[in-house]
Design a protein around this motif. Sequence first.
Motif, mmCIF file in Angstrom:
data_model
loop_
_atom_site.group_PDB
_atom_site.id
_atom_site.type_symbol
_atom_site.label_atom_id
_atom_site.label_comp_id
_atom_site.label_asym_id
_atom_site.label_seq_id
_atom_site.Cartn_x
_atom_site.Cartn_y
_atom_site.Cartn_z
ATOM 1 N N GLY A 1 6.403 5.636 10.417
ATOM 2 C CA GLY A 1 6.816 7.036 10.444
ATOM 3 C C GLY A 1 6.822 7.658 9.062
ATOM 4 O O GLY A 1 6.396 8.805 8.878
ATOM 5 N N MET A 2 7.251 6.894 8.071
ATOM 6 C CA MET A 2 7.284 7.406 6.703
ATOM 7 C C MET A 2 5.872 7.644 6.148
ATOM 8 O O MET A 2 5.656 8.563 5.353
ATOM 9 N N CYS A 3 4.906 6.827 6.562
ATOM 10 C CA CYS A 3 3.509 7.071 6.166
ATOM 11 C C CYS A 3 3.060 8.442 6.652
ATOM 12 O O CYS A 3 2.452 9.219 5.899
ATOM 13 N N HIS A 4 3.359 8.739 7.912
ATOM 14 C CA HIS A 4 2.990 10.049 8.462
ATOM 15 C C HIS A 4 3.786 11.161 7.772
ATOM 16 O O HIS A 4 3.239 12.230 7.485
ATOM 17 N N PRO B 1 -2.639 6.452 4.287
ATOM 18 C CA PRO B 1 -3.465 6.154 5.463
ATOM 19 C C PRO B 1 -3.732 4.657 5.618
ATOM 20 O O PRO B 1 -3.652 4.111 6.729
ATOM 21 N N GLU B 2 -4.020 3.988 4.495
ATOM 22 C CA GLU B 2 -4.279 2.553 4.537
ATOM 23 C C GLU B 2 -3.010 1.778 4.891
ATOM 24 O O GLU B 2 -3.050 0.785 5.636
ATOM 25 N N SER B 3 -1.893 2.264 4.373
ATOM 26 C CA SER B 3 -0.606 1.638 4.696
ATOM 27 C C SER B 3 -0.306 1.757 6.184
ATOM 28 O O SER B 3 0.105 0.784 6.832
ATOM 29 N N ALA B 4 -0.524 2.939 6.757
ATOM 30 C CA ALA B 4 -0.287 3.149 8.187
ATOM 31 C C ALA B 4 -1.141 2.208 9.030
ATOM 32 O O ALA B 4 -0.665 1.645 10.021
ATOM 33 N N LEU C 1 0.834 -1.211 0.000
ATOM 34 C CA LEU C 1 0.000 0.000 0.000
ATOM 35 C C LEU C 1 0.868 1.261 0.000
ATOM 36 O O LEU C 1 0.518 2.262 -0.625
ATOM 37 N N TYR C 2 2.003 1.207 0.707
ATOM 38 C CA TYR C 2 2.934 2.345 0.702
ATOM 39 C C TYR C 2 3.446 2.587 -0.711
ATOM 40 O O TYR C 2 3.503 3.735 -1.184
ATOM 41 N N ASN C 3 3.796 1.520 -1.400
ATOM 42 C CA ASN C 3 4.277 1.646 -2.777
ATOM 43 C C ASN C 3 3.196 2.203 -3.699
ATOM 44 O O ASN C 3 3.508 2.847 -4.707
ATOM 45 N N LEU C 4 1.949 1.958 -3.354
ATOM 46 C CA LEU C 4 0.817 2.493 -4.119
ATOM 47 C C LEU C 4 0.452 3.921 -3.679
ATOM 48 O O LEU C 4 -0.513 4.500 -4.195
#
Length: 223
Positions: free
Chosen positions: A109-112, A85-88, A78-81
């Motif tokens: 932390g990177m999501c935020h 928020p969904e990744s977090a 999800l982060y790569n996409l």
Amino acid sequence: MDKNQQAVKAMQDGELETAAKLLNESIEENPKDPVGYINFGNLLSAVGENEKATVFFDRALSLDGSQATAAYGKGNALYNLEQFPESAAAYQEALKLGLVEADVYYMLGMCHYQQNDFLRASAQLKTAVDQNPSDVDAWFHYGLSLAQTEHISEAVEAFLRVNELDDAHADSWFNLGVAYAYQDDAEKALDAFERSLAIQPDHALSANGKKQMDAVLNGEGSE
């Protein structure tokens, strides 16, 4: 060595087609074993098929909701996409399921950070560097998050730590220069910008910073 283990070894050796074949066979033979789905999800993520990967991670979690590595893998996909928020949420689930590791805190932390929520980012990244003090990327983004929340002295310490771990990190030297300039320490700022340029001569931001600090110091010298 079962087919899942063989597939993991094949992935590590870069034999992705072999890995895919083995995982297909493993899933066909053991359709209720979440491990095959997790490994296939990791394989799909590795080749950039992140949407498909999330389907496999979800399947693994539907079979066994305690699979923390499935939640972590889903978070990565999800982060790569860029679905931050969904990744977090997926990373939080991985932590809840017991995958309490530095990499999970770093990615959370990177999501935020990607959502410009620097206060939350700095909290998670602090945990990441506490757990893995040699993680250059975590220290660097921790420093950036601190700078964004105007914790400049702490940001300086973070960038200095980056430079201890990787003396050739041009962006860290640049940001250290910015932090010193913010503290009105033009000499240290100039030195940091020059260190950045020595590593990366075409670093335009450092060149601009050097120009500004030269002007400040020349102005002070003429008074």
